[in-house]
Scaffold this motif. Structure first.
Motif, PDB file in Angstrom:
ATOM      1  N   UNK A 181       0.834  -1.193   0.000  1.00 10.13           N
ATOM      2  CA  UNK A 181       0.000   0.000   0.000  1.00 10.13           C
ATOM      3  C   UNK A 181       0.873   1.248   0.000  1.00 10.13           C
ATOM      4  N   UNK A 182       0.251   2.385  -0.186  1.00 10.34           N
ATOM      5  CA  UNK A 182       0.959   3.659  -0.212  1.00 10.34           C
ATOM      6  C   UNK A 182       0.097   4.732   0.421  1.00 10.34           C
ATOM      7  N   UNK A 183       0.704   5.507   1.316  1.00  7.20           N
ATOM      8  CA  UNK A 183       0.022   6.628   1.949  1.00  7.20           C
ATOM      9  C   UNK A 183       0.289   7.881   1.122  1.00  7.20           C
ATOM     10  N   UNK A 184      -0.749   8.390   0.451  1.00  9.93           N
ATOM     11  CA  UNK A 184      -0.594   9.586  -0.365  1.00  9.93           C
ATOM     12  C   UNK A 184      -0.530  10.823   0.520  1.00  9.93           C
ATOM     13  N   UNK A 185       0.166  11.836   0.033  1.00 10.47           N
ATOM     14  CA  UNK A 185       0.299  13.096   0.762  1.00 10.47           C
ATOM     15  C   UNK A 185      -0.299  14.212  -0.085  1.00 10.47           C
ATOM     16  N   UNK A 186      -0.777  15.228   0.588  1.00  9.05           N
ATOM     17  CA  UNK A 186      -1.384  16.350  -0.123  1.00  9.05           C
ATOM     18  C   UNK A 186      -0.344  17.194  -0.833  1.00  9.05           C
ATOM     19  N   UNK A 187       0.798  17.452  -0.173  1.00  7.21           N
ATOM     20  CA  UNK A 187       1.857  18.278  -0.736  1.00  7.21           C
ATOM     21  C   UNK A 187       3.194  17.595  -0.489  1.00  7.21           C
ATOM     22  N   UNK A 188       4.065  17.624  -1.493  1.00  8.72           N
ATOM     23  CA  UNK A 188       5.426  17.109  -1.358  1.00  8.72           C
ATOM     24  C   UNK A 188       6.323  18.253  -0.905  1.00  8.72           C
ATOM     25  N   UNK A 189       6.651  18.266   0.370  1.00  9.62           N
ATOM     26  CA  UNK A 189       7.474  19.323   0.930  1.00  9.62           C
ATOM     27  C   UNK A 189       8.872  18.799   1.208  1.00  9.62           C
ATOM     28  N   UNK A 190       9.903  19.625   1.012  1.00 11.07           N
ATOM     29  CA  UNK A 190      11.272  19.173   1.298  1.00 11.07           C
ATOM     30  C   UNK A 190      11.479  18.962   2.795  1.00 11.07           C
ATOM     31  N   UNK A 191      12.310  17.983   3.129  1.00 20.78           N
ATOM     32  CA  UNK A 191      12.606  17.688   4.532  1.00 20.78           C
ATOM     33  C   UNK A 191      13.658  18.663   5.052  1.00 20.78           C
ATOM     34  N   UNK A 192      13.377  19.262   6.200  1.00 23.68           N
ATOM     35  CA  UNK A 192      14.341  20.153   6.839  1.00 23.68           C
ATOM     36  C   UNK A 192      15.177  19.307   7.791  1.00 23.68           C
ATOM     37  N   UNK A 193      16.264  18.729   7.254  1.00 25.60           N
ATOM     38  CA  UNK A 193      17.075  17.820   8.055  1.00 25.60           C
ATOM     39  C   UNK A 193      17.848  18.549   9.147  1.00 25.60           C
ATOM     40  N   UNK A 194      18.251  19.783   8.873  1.00 29.20           N
ATOM     41  CA  UNK A 194      18.990  20.521   9.899  1.00 29.20           C
ATOM     42  C   UNK A 194      18.105  20.854  11.092  1.00 29.20           C
ATOM     43  N   UNK A 195      16.832  21.131  10.835  1.00 27.05           N
ATOM     44  CA  UNK A 195      15.906  21.335  11.957  1.00 27.05           C
ATOM     45  C   UNK A 195      15.705  20.035  12.729  1.00 27.05           C
ATOM     46  N   UNK A 196      15.709  18.915  12.014  1.00 30.40           N
ATOM     47  CA  UNK A 196      15.613  17.634  12.694  1.00 30.40           C
ATOM     48  C   UNK A 196      16.808  17.347  13.573  1.00 30.40           C
ATOM     49  N   UNK A 197      18.010  17.768  13.153  1.00 31.28           N
ATOM     50  CA  UNK A 197      19.188  17.586  13.992  1.00 31.28           C
ATOM     51  C   UNK A 197      19.106  18.434  15.257  1.00 31.28           C
ATOM     52  N   UNK A 198      18.450  19.580  15.152  1.00 28.24           N
ATOM     53  CA  UNK A 198      18.331  20.447  16.333  1.00 28.24           C
ATOM     54  C   UNK A 198      17.249  19.962  17.289  1.00 28.24           C
ATOM     55  N   UNK A 199      16.101  19.570  16.765  1.00 26.89           N
ATOM     56  CA  UNK A 199      14.948  19.249  17.605  1.00 26.89           C
ATOM     57  C   UNK A 199      14.656  17.749  17.687  1.00 26.89           C
ATOM     58  N   UNK A 200      15.359  16.949  16.909  1.00 23.08           N
ATOM     59  CA  UNK A 200      15.144  15.513  16.966  1.00 23.08           C
ATOM     60  C   UNK A 200      14.249  15.015  15.840  1.00 23.08           C
ATOM     61  N   UNK A 201      14.515  13.800  15.363  1.00 28.77           N
ATOM     62  CA  UNK A 201      13.715  13.166  14.323  1.00 28.77           C
ATOM     63  C   UNK A 201      12.657  12.267  14.969  1.00 28.77           C
ATOM     64  N   UNK A 202      11.538  12.081  14.302  1.00 33.60           N
ATOM     65  CA  UNK A 202      10.528  11.170  14.860  1.00 33.60           C
ATOM     66  C   UNK A 202      11.041   9.740  14.876  1.00 33.60           C
ATOM     67  N   UNK A 203      10.698   8.963  15.891  1.00 36.31           N
ATOM     68  CA  UNK A 203      11.177   7.576  15.949  1.00 36.31           C
ATOM     69  C   UNK A 203      10.473   6.718  14.912  1.00 36.31           C
ATOM     70  N   UNK A 204      11.054   5.582  14.547  1.00 35.56           N
ATOM     71  CA  UNK A 204      10.381   4.679  13.605  1.00 35.56           C
ATOM     72  C   UNK A 204       9.054   4.198  14.175  1.00 35.56           C
ATOM     73  N   UNK A 205       7.995   4.186  13.381  1.00 34.98           N
ATOM     74  CA  UNK A 205       6.693   3.774  13.923  1.00 34.98           C
ATOM     75  C   UNK A 205       6.610   2.280  14.192  1.00 34.98           C
ATOM     76  N   UNK A 206       7.393   1.482  13.493  1.00 39.41           N
ATOM     77  CA  UNK A 206       7.348   0.029  13.647  1.00 39.41           C
ATOM     78  C   UNK A 206       8.664  -0.422  14.262  1.00 39.41           C
TER      79      UNK A 206
END
Length: 576
Positions: A181-206
């Motif tokens: 299956x595939x979860x569709x998204x409304x908008x394809x937005x670029x990932x802000x990886x530097x913000x993730x390094x500052x505030x943390x990335x979400x953990x794996x859901x599985x």
């Protein structure tokens, strides 16, 4: 009360004191139907404050109260006003009675005491340093009162004298399969990886899938001799990618891996692990495709479409008549690059399509003479042959235009000072490369694909011949092999020449790396060695073919500058 439109506060002639709750007997916070706000399942919270914590309950009025058994604060109506510990206690001890220690009516253990008294004894035993609380009397432990606590915070893993044991999900490698299956998204937005390094990335859901990825990457790293730093960064990058996926369990896109270099995480090791697991969705655009699109963007639309058909057939070939084999990327780039100046000239002249080009246009656009005329005609001929075969042009305007082959040129001698510097360099890799080229003129592609097993007993085993190595070459190869083993003792790369980037992979080095390491092109050193042998043997073509694996035509170009004694002298000129 049912069918009564007044509450007890607004009762005519009132206010009237509400009756006690028919479930708990409380006389406070009466709600309706004979139940108080604490006992009624649909009460909005009455006088209790709204829940302001994170999660789905934020902003809702949720009643928080004490546990009915142990009085621990922090329970809700969800589990019948019981904390987790008391729910387990009731399942284990279903008997209800009066506690012998505190006198409360609650669920009693076999010795007649409630859970709160047991917890108070445990806390008292810790205070006096007693390891076994069962040796302390319940009456003695509770004689000074009881310590209440918050629900769910009595026991924390890692507290006390017991060692902390990390609970992990056992790896199940069968989970490394893309979901359907595939979860569709409304908008394809670029990932802000530097913000993730500052505030943390979400953990794996599985967590089970994440454990499988961790085990697979660990085994892959051990099998390829990765360092601890590369292994840890690869683990961290994969965990970040799993947490950022829109569809958990789907194949990981290469376009999501490439931006990881901006936060100092390796790209190539991550791609290798994902490819080996069969979970890579390679959506990268090839470099030759980007190069073609960039140079063809300035041409008219019709001409760009026709060139796109030729480019696709030239790269991938065609299985439909007229069939054709795919060409290498260097051939495609060379043919298009040679024809590009002429195509731009036609576009500036007002031509919108290659169907408008005739024989006179070809002759007028070709250079006057030389190798440039030959390469330009070759590029245009390749394009128009495909377009005529696909019925995109009416005729092939390059047909029956002859062009004599350019004169064969003798290879140019190499800079001997630079070659001597490479042979005696302190860089053992550079010295070994230069020695194989300068002494034995090994082909470039053969040098790249040399395996460790191709060098043994002082001989070099090539696909077409076996070369006894000269003494200086053996000495430099031995020194390089010692350096290679000391630098990368656990690498799984089978090739003879490696560097710090491909030591973690099983790929050969690139021609660009060899040219940069030598300080000159490898082909120039090889040509100089063959040219020197041609002068030493007096232009013996047969000897050049046997020694260097050349063809007759390939060896001939090295003998053009060699004076052959006796050639061109007739018998009439000889003395009688």
């Amino acid at each position: 009360m049912r069918e009564v439109p007044y509450c007890f506060q607004c009762w005519p002639g009132g206010p009237i004191t509400p009756p006690p709750c028919r479930k708990c007997g409380s006389r406070e916070n009466y709600f309706t139907s004979g139940l108080c706000a604490r006992c009624h399942p649909h009460a909005p919270g009455a006088k209790s404050p709204a829940w302001r914590g994170p999660g789905p309950l934020a902003g809702n009025s949720v009643v928080v109260d004490a546990c009915a058994d142990c009085q621990a604060w922090g329970v809700t109506r969800t589990y019948g006003w019981l904390c987790v510990g008391c729910r387990s206690w009731r399942e284990r001890y279903p008997t209800t009675g009066t506690c012998l220690s505190c006198g409360r009516r609650a669920q009693l253990a076999d010795n007649g005491s409630c859970r709160l008294c047991h917890k108070t004894r445990t806390l008292y035993a810790r205070a006096i340093g007693q390891v076994r609380p069962s040796k302390i009397s319940l009456i003695e432990a509770n004689r000074h009162g009881q310590q209440l606590f918050f629900a769910g915070l009595w026991h924390r893993e890692g507290s006390g004298k017991q060692p902390f044991i990390k609970k992990t999900v056992p790896p199940e490698l069968s989970l490394l399969r893309p979901v359907t299956h595939q979860q569709l998204v409304l908008l394809e937005l670029p990932r802000d990886l530097k913000a993730g390094m500052r505030h943390g990335f979400p953990p794996p859901p599985d967590l089970a899938r994440a454990a499988a990825w961790h085990a697979f990457a660990r085994d892959y790293a051990l099998g390829h001799g990765w360092s601890k730093t590369v292994t840890e960064r690869t683990h961290r990058a994969i965990r970040m990618l799993l947490g950022m996926q829109d569809t958990p369990g789907a194949a990981i896109r290469a376009s999501d891996v490439l931006p990881m270099s901006s936060i100092r995480h390796p790209i190539r090791p991550v791609l290798d692990v994902i490819t080996a697991a069969g979970m890579l969705a390679d959506d990268r655009v090839p470099a030759v495709q980007r190069w073609f699109d960039q140079h063809a963007a300035q041409l008219p639309i019709d001409m760009r479409h026709e060139l796109g058909v030729w480019f696709d057939i030239a790269r991938h070939g065609s299985n439909t008549p007229p069939r054709s084999k795919p060409r290498t990327e260097s051939t495609v780039k060379g043919q298009f690059g040679a024809a590009l100046p002429v195509l731009r000239h036609w576009a500036r002249g007002g031509h919108q399509s290659l169907r408008e080009i005739g024989r006179d246009d070809i002759l007028a656009a070709l250079p006057a003479s030389g190798s440039q005329r030959s390469t330009t005609l070759q590029g245009l001929r390749s394009i128009f042959r495909v377009l005529k075969a696909r019925q995109l042009t009416f005729v092939n305007p390059t047909a029956r235009i002859s062009q004599p082959a350019p004169p064969v040129q003798t290879p140019v001698a190499v800079d001997l000072e630079a070659l001597r510097d490479a042979l005696h360099s302190d860089d053992l890799t550079r010295a070994a490369l230069a020695a194989l080229l300068a002494f034995h003129a090994v082909r470039l592609w053969q040098l790249r694909e040399l395996l460790l097993t191709d060098y043994r007993d002082g001989r070099l085993l090539l696909p077409d011949r076996e070369i006894p190595l000269a003494g200086p070459v053996r000495a430099r190869l031995t020194a390089y092999l010692g350096y290679r083993h000391a630098q990368w003792p656990n690498t799984a790369n089978p090739y003879l020449f490696i560097h710090y980037r491909n030591a973690n992979t099983t790929r050969p080095v690139t021609p660009w790396w060899m040219r940069k390491r030598l300080g000159m092109t490898a082909q120039s050193i090889r040509q100089d060695r063959i040219l020197d042998e041609a002068h030493a043997t007096g232009g013996d073509v047969r000897a050049l073919c046997d020694l260097f694996g050349l063809s007759i035509a390939g060896a001939y170009r090295y003998t053009l500058g060699v004076d052959h004694p006796g050639i061109g002298t007739s018998q009439a000129d000889e003395p009688v």
